[in-house]
Design an enzyme around this catalytic site. Structure first.
Site, PDB file in Angstrom:
ATOM      1  N   ARG A 102       1.053  -1.139   0.128  1.00  0.00           N
ATOM      2  CA  ARG A 102      -0.130  -0.429  -0.141  1.00  0.00           C
ATOM      3  C   ARG A 102       0.511   1.580  -0.088  1.00  0.00           C
ATOM      4  O   ARG A 102       1.828   1.437   1.116  1.00  0.00           O
ATOM      5  CB  ARG A 102      -0.803  -0.359   1.434  1.00  0.00           C
ATOM      6  CG  ARG A 102      -1.816   1.262   1.818  1.00  0.00           C
ATOM      7  CD  ARG A 102      -3.030   0.888   2.556  1.00  0.00           C
ATOM      8  NE  ARG A 102      -3.861   0.451   1.926  1.00  0.00           N
ATOM      9  CZ  ARG A 102      -4.472   0.900   2.299  1.00  0.00           C
ATOM     10  NH1 ARG A 102      -5.381   1.245   3.636  1.00  0.00           N
ATOM     11  NH2 ARG A 102      -6.262   0.030   1.718  1.00  0.00           N
ATOM     12  N   HIS A 129      -7.333   0.408  -6.248  1.00  0.00           N
ATOM     13  CA  HIS A 129      -7.758  -0.214  -5.280  1.00  0.00           C
ATOM     14  C   HIS A 129      -7.860  -1.658  -5.892  1.00  0.00           C
ATOM     15  O   HIS A 129      -9.452  -1.772  -5.291  1.00  0.00           O
ATOM     16  CB  HIS A 129      -8.410   0.308  -4.234  1.00  0.00           C
ATOM     17  CG  HIS A 129      -8.186  -0.385  -2.972  1.00  0.00           C
ATOM     18  ND1 HIS A 129      -7.617  -1.103  -2.494  1.00  0.00           N
ATOM     19  CD2 HIS A 129      -9.243  -0.208  -2.449  1.00  0.00           C
ATOM     20  CE1 HIS A 129      -7.697  -2.149  -1.204  1.00  0.00           C
ATOM     21  NE2 HIS A 129      -8.459  -0.814  -0.611  1.00  0.00           N
ATOM     22  N   GLN A 132     -10.371  -4.078  -2.961  1.00  0.00           N
ATOM     23  CA  GLN A 132     -11.358  -3.706  -2.992  1.00  0.00           C
ATOM     24  C   GLN A 132     -12.618  -4.377  -4.305  1.00  0.00           C
ATOM     25  O   GLN A 132     -13.571  -4.463  -3.844  1.00  0.00           O
ATOM     26  CB  GLN A 132     -11.341  -2.369  -2.978  1.00  0.00           C
ATOM     27  CG  GLN A 132     -12.609  -1.225  -2.341  1.00  0.00           C
ATOM     28  CD  GLN A 132     -12.807  -2.052  -1.208  1.00  0.00           C
ATOM     29  OE1 GLN A 132     -12.291  -1.581  -0.054  1.00  0.00           O
ATOM     30  NE2 GLN A 132     -14.291  -2.536  -0.902  1.00  0.00           N
ATOM     31  N   ASP A 217     -17.497   7.343  -2.540  1.00  0.00           N
ATOM     32  CA  ASP A 217     -16.085   6.663  -1.587  1.00  0.00           C
ATOM     33  C   ASP A 217     -16.287   8.012  -1.227  1.00  0.00           C
ATOM     34  O   ASP A 217     -16.717   9.503  -1.449  1.00  0.00           O
ATOM     35  CB  ASP A 217     -14.440   6.648  -2.907  1.00  0.00           C
ATOM     36  CG  ASP A 217     -13.872   6.336  -1.518  1.00  0.00           C
ATOM     37  OD1 ASP A 217     -13.774   6.237  -0.649  1.00  0.00           O
ATOM     38  OD2 ASP A 217     -12.595   6.923  -2.620  1.00  0.00           O
ATOM     39  N   CYS A 257     -16.971   1.654   0.038  1.00  0.00           N
ATOM     40  CA  CYS A 257     -15.210   0.816   0.644  1.00  0.00           C
ATOM     41  C   CYS A 257     -15.283   0.675   1.981  1.00  0.00           C
ATOM     42  O   CYS A 257     -14.468  -0.006   2.175  1.00  0.00           O
ATOM     43  CB  CYS A 257     -14.283   1.108  -0.669  1.00  0.00           C
ATOM     44  SG  CYS A 257     -13.072   2.987  -0.295  1.00  0.00           S
ATOM     45  N   ARG A 285     -13.830  -9.118   1.624  1.00  0.00           N
ATOM     46  CA  ARG A 285     -12.276  -8.460   1.354  1.00  0.00           C
ATOM     47  C   ARG A 285     -12.019  -9.832   1.835  1.00  0.00           C
ATOM     48  O   ARG A 285     -10.976  -9.777   0.633  1.00  0.00           O
ATOM     49  CB  ARG A 285     -11.660  -7.485   1.905  1.00  0.00           C
ATOM     50  CG  ARG A 285     -12.623  -5.775   1.636  1.00  0.00           C
ATOM     51  CD  ARG A 285     -11.968  -5.491   0.716  1.00  0.00           C
ATOM     52  NE  ARG A 285     -10.416  -5.101   0.137  1.00  0.00           N
ATOM     53  CZ  ARG A 285     -10.163  -4.633   0.472  1.00  0.00           C
ATOM     54  NH1 ARG A 285     -10.234  -3.244   1.784  1.00  0.00           N
ATOM     55  NH2 ARG A 285      -8.377  -4.496   0.516  1.00  0.00           N
TER      56      ARG A 285
HETATM   57  N1  NVA Z   1      -9.521   6.787  -2.095  1.00  0.00           N
HETATM   58  C1  NVA Z   1      -9.615   6.557  -0.395  1.00  0.00           C
HETATM   59  C2  NVA Z   1     -10.195   4.756  -0.797  1.00  0.00           C
HETATM   60  C3  NVA Z   1      -9.264   4.169   1.130  1.00  0.00           C
HETATM   61  C4  NVA Z   1     -10.029   2.735   1.175  1.00  0.00           C
HETATM   62  C5  NVA Z   1      -7.787   6.531  -0.219  1.00  0.00           C
HETATM   63  O1  NVA Z   1      -7.378   6.418  -1.207  1.00  0.00           O
HETATM   64  O2  NVA Z   1      -8.269   7.384   0.727  1.00  0.00           O
HETATM   65  N1   CP Z   2     -11.402   0.167   2.233  1.00  0.00           N
HETATM   66  C1   CP Z   2      -9.736  -0.565   2.210  1.00  0.00           C
HETATM   67  O1   CP Z   2      -9.041  -0.523   1.422  1.00  0.00           O
HETATM   68  O2   CP Z   2     -10.096   0.117   3.884  1.00  0.00           O
HETATM   69  P1   CP Z   2      -9.008   0.168   4.801  1.00  0.00           P
HETATM   70  O3   CP Z   2      -7.682   1.638   3.872  1.00  0.00           O
HETATM   71  O4   CP Z   2      -9.170   0.411   6.290  1.00  0.00           O
HETATM   72  O5   CP Z   2      -7.716  -1.233   4.076  1.00  0.00           O
END
Ligand code: NVA
Ligand code: CP
Length: 301
Positions: A102, A129, A132, A217, A257, A285
């Site tokens: 990540r 992502h 997801q 989101d 998500c 997930r």
């Molecule tokens: N768009 C959000 C998704 C989190 C799972 C982010 O990148 O923070």
């Molecule tokens: N949806 C998702 O990826 O959540 P987290 O940021 O908690 O891993």
């Protein structure tokens, strides 16, 4: 060897069989059975950013299938002190069976994968992502019995989640209408590549008309905290509320998500309401990623 950096890394047929396996694994958990398909395998999680669902689903999933996980944040690893990604990839991939990353810049994960001897999974970048979307498609299939021939409405930011839904539309064969405020559109190249499946608008009630699946989101993704005020203003009118949901089809489901920010991108009523399947989506997930790890490790044999 295969990586999972985008949904495009698997064929539509492979994605469907992965969802089949995920459903099987979910059933096994329901029956209290765990296969030991990942015994002796190690997954390294390299996370630059916060996570609840992704981290827990990977760690619990590996544990359920007899494998082991190690979690590294930049503060703990030498990469945080400037060791190059290439060197980190060579070393870590000589010791573990699979890696999930990540990070912000999408290029980081590409660079890692180019230097990795083992499969690399994208656990979120600023661009997409894909993990997801495996869970999201699994959830859609649980409700409609299919993932193609459905109408999806995405209301909100043209961000990593929006990109992932666009790619999913291509791979799973559904149509998506996207409503974003002017200036927050998804990447133009991707839009062009997905244009046969994607319709753009800046009017949420247009995008949501007759939708089977409604998605949103956060308006403020990780790393955008400084833009909070400006974004809250720009996204005014884009909250998924009960009034907006009335335009969707009667049996529409709501997906997010998570983490969700009630009162911003979605109201508490919709998030906690009868059309919301966000908690199933989050649980999925776990099952989808177990199937993904099995798939990638089998492909490597
Ligand atoms: N768009 C959000 C998704 C989190 C799972 C982010 O990148 O923070
Ligand atoms: N949806 C998702 O990826 O959540 P987290 O940021 O908690 O891993």
């Amino acid at each position: 060897m295969r990586h999972f950096i985008s949904l495009l890394d698997l064929s539509p047929e492979e994605l469907m069989s992965l969802l089949d396996r995920a459903a099987e694994l979910k059933n096994e958990v329901r029956q209290g059975r765990y296969s030991q398909s990942l015994q002796g395998r190690t997954l390294a999680l390299l996370f630059d950013k916060s996570s609840t669902r992704t981290r827990v689903s990977f760690e619990a999933g590996m544990n359920q299938l007899g494998g082991y996980t190690l979690f590294l944040s930049p503060a703990e690893a030498q990469i945080g002190r400037g060791e190059p990604i290439e060197d980190t990839a060579r070393v870590i991939s000589s010791m573990v069976d699979i890696v999930a990353i990540r990070t912000g810049p999408h290029g980081n994960i590409i660079k890692f994968a180019e230097n990795s001897a083992v499969p690399v999974i994208n656990a979120l970048t600023d661009f997409n992502h894909p993990c997801q979307l495996l869970a999201d498609m699994m959830t859609v299939r649980e409700h409609f019995g299919r993932t193609n021939d459905i109408n999806v409405a995405y209301i909100g930011d043209g961000n990593n989640m929006c990109h992932s839904w666009m790619i999913a539309a291509k791979q799973f064969g559904f149509d998506i209408k996207i409503a974003v405020p002017v200036g927050f559109e998804p990447e133009a190249d991707l839009l062009e590549a997905c244009q046969d499946r994607v319709t753009m608008t800046s009017i949420p009630s247009e995008a949501i008309m007759d939708a089977d699946v409604v998605v949103t989101d956060t308006w403020i993704s990780m790393g955008q905290e400084d833009e909070k005020q400006q974004r809250k203003q720009a996204f005014e009118g884009f909250t998924v509320n009960e009034m907006l949901m009335k335009n969707a089809s009667n049996d529409a489901i709501f997906l997010h998500c998570l983490p969700a920010y009630r009162g911003y991108e979605v109201t508490a009523e919709v998030l906690e309401g009868p059309q919301s399947v966000v908690w199933d989506e989050a649980e999925n997930r776990l099952h989808a990623q177990k199937a993904l790890i099995e798939f990638l490790l089998n492909e490597k044999k």
